[in-house]
Design a protein around this motif. Structure first.
Motif, PDB file in Angstrom:
ATOM      1  N   PHE B 169       0.543  -1.483   0.276  1.00 52.58           N
ATOM      2  CA  PHE B 169       0.241   0.045   0.142  1.00 52.58           C
ATOM      3  C   PHE B 169       0.709   0.878  -0.412  1.00 52.58           C
ATOM      4  O   PHE B 169       2.112   1.045   1.079  1.00 52.58           O
ATOM      5  CB  PHE B 169      -0.979  -0.018   1.092  1.00 52.58           C
ATOM      6  N   ARG B 208     -16.093   3.374   5.452  1.00 52.87           N
ATOM      7  CA  ARG B 208     -16.685   3.881   3.992  1.00 52.87           C
ATOM      8  C   ARG B 208     -15.926   4.302   3.380  1.00 52.87           C
ATOM      9  O   ARG B 208     -15.568   5.517   3.271  1.00 52.87           O
ATOM     10  CB  ARG B 208     -17.683   5.252   3.926  1.00 52.87           C
ATOM     11  N   PRO B 209     -14.706   3.840   3.288  1.00 49.76           N
ATOM     12  CA  PRO B 209     -13.354   3.670   2.732  1.00 49.76           C
ATOM     13  C   PRO B 209     -13.682   4.812   1.438  1.00 49.76           C
ATOM     14  O   PRO B 209     -12.334   5.494   0.995  1.00 49.76           O
ATOM     15  CB  PRO B 209     -12.550   2.414   2.570  1.00 49.76           C
ATOM     16  N   GLU B 210     -14.425   4.291   0.879  1.00 51.27           N
ATOM     17  CA  GLU B 210     -14.578   5.322  -0.490  1.00 51.27           C
ATOM     18  C   GLU B 210     -14.589   6.838  -0.414  1.00 51.27           C
ATOM     19  O   GLU B 210     -14.265   7.721  -1.333  1.00 51.27           O
ATOM     20  CB  GLU B 210     -15.747   4.546  -1.370  1.00 51.27           C
ATOM     21  N   ALA B 211     -14.958   7.373   0.534  1.00 45.81           N
ATOM     22  CA  ALA B 211     -15.514   8.483   0.766  1.00 45.81           C
ATOM     23  C   ALA B 211     -13.580   9.633   1.071  1.00 45.81           C
ATOM     24  O   ALA B 211     -14.222  10.631   1.357  1.00 45.81           O
ATOM     25  CB  ALA B 211     -16.245   8.715   2.127  1.00 45.81           C
ATOM     26  N   ALA B 244      -8.546   3.082   5.606  1.00 45.27           N
ATOM     27  CA  ALA B 244      -8.552   2.820   4.600  1.00 45.27           C
ATOM     28  C   ALA B 244      -7.984   1.519   4.177  1.00 45.27           C
ATOM     29  O   ALA B 244      -8.573   0.481   3.268  1.00 45.27           O
ATOM     30  CB  ALA B 244      -8.771   3.819   3.391  1.00 45.27           C
ATOM     31  N   ALA B 247      -9.001  -0.923   6.077  1.00 51.18           N
ATOM     32  CA  ALA B 247     -10.697  -2.133   4.993  1.00 51.18           C
ATOM     33  C   ALA B 247     -10.166  -2.724   4.058  1.00 51.18           C
ATOM     34  O   ALA B 247     -10.584  -3.525   3.547  1.00 51.18           O
ATOM     35  CB  ALA B 247     -10.770  -0.224   4.194  1.00 51.18           C
ATOM     36  N   ALA B 248      -9.066  -2.619   3.377  1.00 47.44           N
ATOM     37  CA  ALA B 248      -8.584  -3.308   1.663  1.00 47.44           C
ATOM     38  C   ALA B 248      -8.270  -4.390   2.715  1.00 47.44           C
ATOM     39  O   ALA B 248      -7.696  -5.204   1.784  1.00 47.44           O
ATOM     40  CB  ALA B 248      -7.590  -2.205   0.592  1.00 47.44           C
TER      41      ALA B 248
END
Lengths: 305, 305
Positions: B169, B208-211, B244, B247-248
């Motif tokens: 990452f 809400r990782p996309e945010a 984030a 989460a991934a």
């Protein structure tokens, strides 16, 4: 500009962080001439704004006081004069301009358009409100969502001529940092493009947006292990970032009428990405919307005068 | 180092992109002395590696040929000598070192540890495999997941002493770019910290990782509108990025035995973030693991000699 004695009636000015752009205008909205310089707000101390403006418009000024309507970061706290934010919900179309009242040159009369803020979640815009005002002045009674891609992309919900809410994404700035300053710079050719790589990345990012920091490094690893073409990598990176943004902004655009105000290349990328999601957007030209918004603000000053 | 005539038996070298660190060692693993310089691989052309090494160890060298075991980016294609990757699944514990066979100084005998690559999804490491080898040499028969936070954080699945798979990452590099080069730099004090802001951000990003690209800009807007403390902003940004990542990487760490190999501050942040998710990690010291791994590689050269 022609050499006869018809001086501009007013000047429209788009003054951002990086650049200063001016248009010499007639009262009826005809563009007599235009000019641009790199004297953006980010480079100027307060006493350097007037000279930077005069560098561009000094030769065009007539003997009388001429209005100048400016939008953008020129109105920030670190700008020429602070033009306090309007708060959402509000019309982007400004009721109150902030005058610069410490001018040296008696021929100038400068007004700055306020930005718009949203208290919760905290968000701010400066410049985009003028493009939105321009778009709405050309599209009466338009309800929907406006996307303004750029360094800090905005998604703006419009209803009954008001900005109801908006959300800013750091997408453009992330793209610039990653392509020019991160380890990925070795693996990316920013002059290249590949539609398939872009759409693949958009789709991957929309379906698993949380994986983005890992996918970013995979661009480097793919180059080292599989010789992925640097032009493909550029489109793939752009697709990842825009895809993650579309995943997060879905509540904004899903099932809505959508307009994109942006430069032609980036606006097309957003429109393509949205189209693959079954969402169709109208694309409009950013400088034209800026000028329309500044013209609407100028018309407002004549009404109230 | 003491002034008697006991010269080091070998040198352990951690040669990354930014820095060069050496330890003067006895055959039994005692550290006689250590030194560090800023002559990282990123600053050196091929002919400058030997002088950079001699600057640090020249005074310690005895009259006889002395082995030097090096790990890190020194073995990259742009390094001193390319040490080709091993491919997963593989032991991190190297079977084959790459010798530098164009040395000027007859007292040097230099071996470089190969990195590890994964073909699909494409991923690479150089240096971390040595820390992993060190950890496994100190923790026999350990199965689980090792997290190595840094500029490019790695999550590595270990089973039966082999690296089964891993994922990198860009988290640390994103943090550096955002705090020093983006618009957020105006709103962040990197010397400050706030545990609550960190945990809040971790929790938001995991759910809400996309945010994340929108939350990044909110750091700037919160500063402008609500005067959020810059030290809080630093912890909040770190929490967003690490959240984030968690989460991934959840498929890696969920329900697994976890070890973190890293600098003490960043390792603690990762451990705190994991703990809030109900996952408990052992924290170990990165330089100590590097040295243990280099020692294990040195022992290997004696076995095969």
């Amino acid at each position: 500009m022609s050499q006869d004695k018809s001086y501009p009636d007013w000047f429209a000015v788009d003054w951002g962080t990086s650049n200063l752009r001016v248009w010499a205008m007639t009262a009826s909205g005809t563009v007599l001439d235009q000019a641009v310089s790199d004297q953006g707000m980010g480079k100027l101390t307060r006493d350097r704004f007037e000279p930077a403006l005069l560098d561009l418009i000094g030769d065009w000024l007539g003997p009388n006081k001429t209005p100048v309507i400016a939008c953008g970061m020129v109105g920030a706290r670190q700008g020429w004069v602070e033009a306090p934010y309007q708060t959402t919900p509000c019309k982007p179309f400004v009721n109150q301009l902030t005058a610069v009242n410490f001018l040296q040159d008696p021929r100038l009369q400068v007004y700055v358009i306020p930005g718009v803020c949203q208290k919760d979640p905290a968000d701010v815009m400066r410049g985009e409100e003028t493009q939105i005002a321009g778009f709405l002045s050309l599209n009466k009674n338009w309800d929907g969502v406006i996307c303004l891609p750029g360094t800090h992309t905005k998604w703006v919900q419009i209803s009954a001529d008001e900005i109801i809410s908006f959300k800013t994404f750091l997408t453009g700035e992330l793209f610039d940092l990653l392509t020019h300053h991160s380890v990925l710079r070795h693996s990316i050719d920013t002059d290249g493009w590949d539609d398939d790589a872009f759409q693949t990345a958009v789709s991957e990012a929309i379906s698993r947006p949380e994986a983005i920091a890992a996918r970013l490094f995979s661009i480097r690893a793919d180059d080292l292990l599989h010789d992925r073409a640097p032009s493909q990598a550029c489109a793939y990176l752009s697709g990842l970032l825009i895809g993650a943004e579309l995943a997060a902004s879905r509540p904004y655009w899903l099932g809505q009428q959508i307009a994109i105000i942006g430069g032609s290349t980036i606006a097309k990328h957003y429109a393509d990405a949205l189209q693959a999601q079954g969402a169709f957007a109208t694309v409009t030209d950013a400088p034209r919307m800026t000028l329309a918004g500044l013209s609407a603000a100028y018309a407002k000053t004549k009404e109230t005068a």
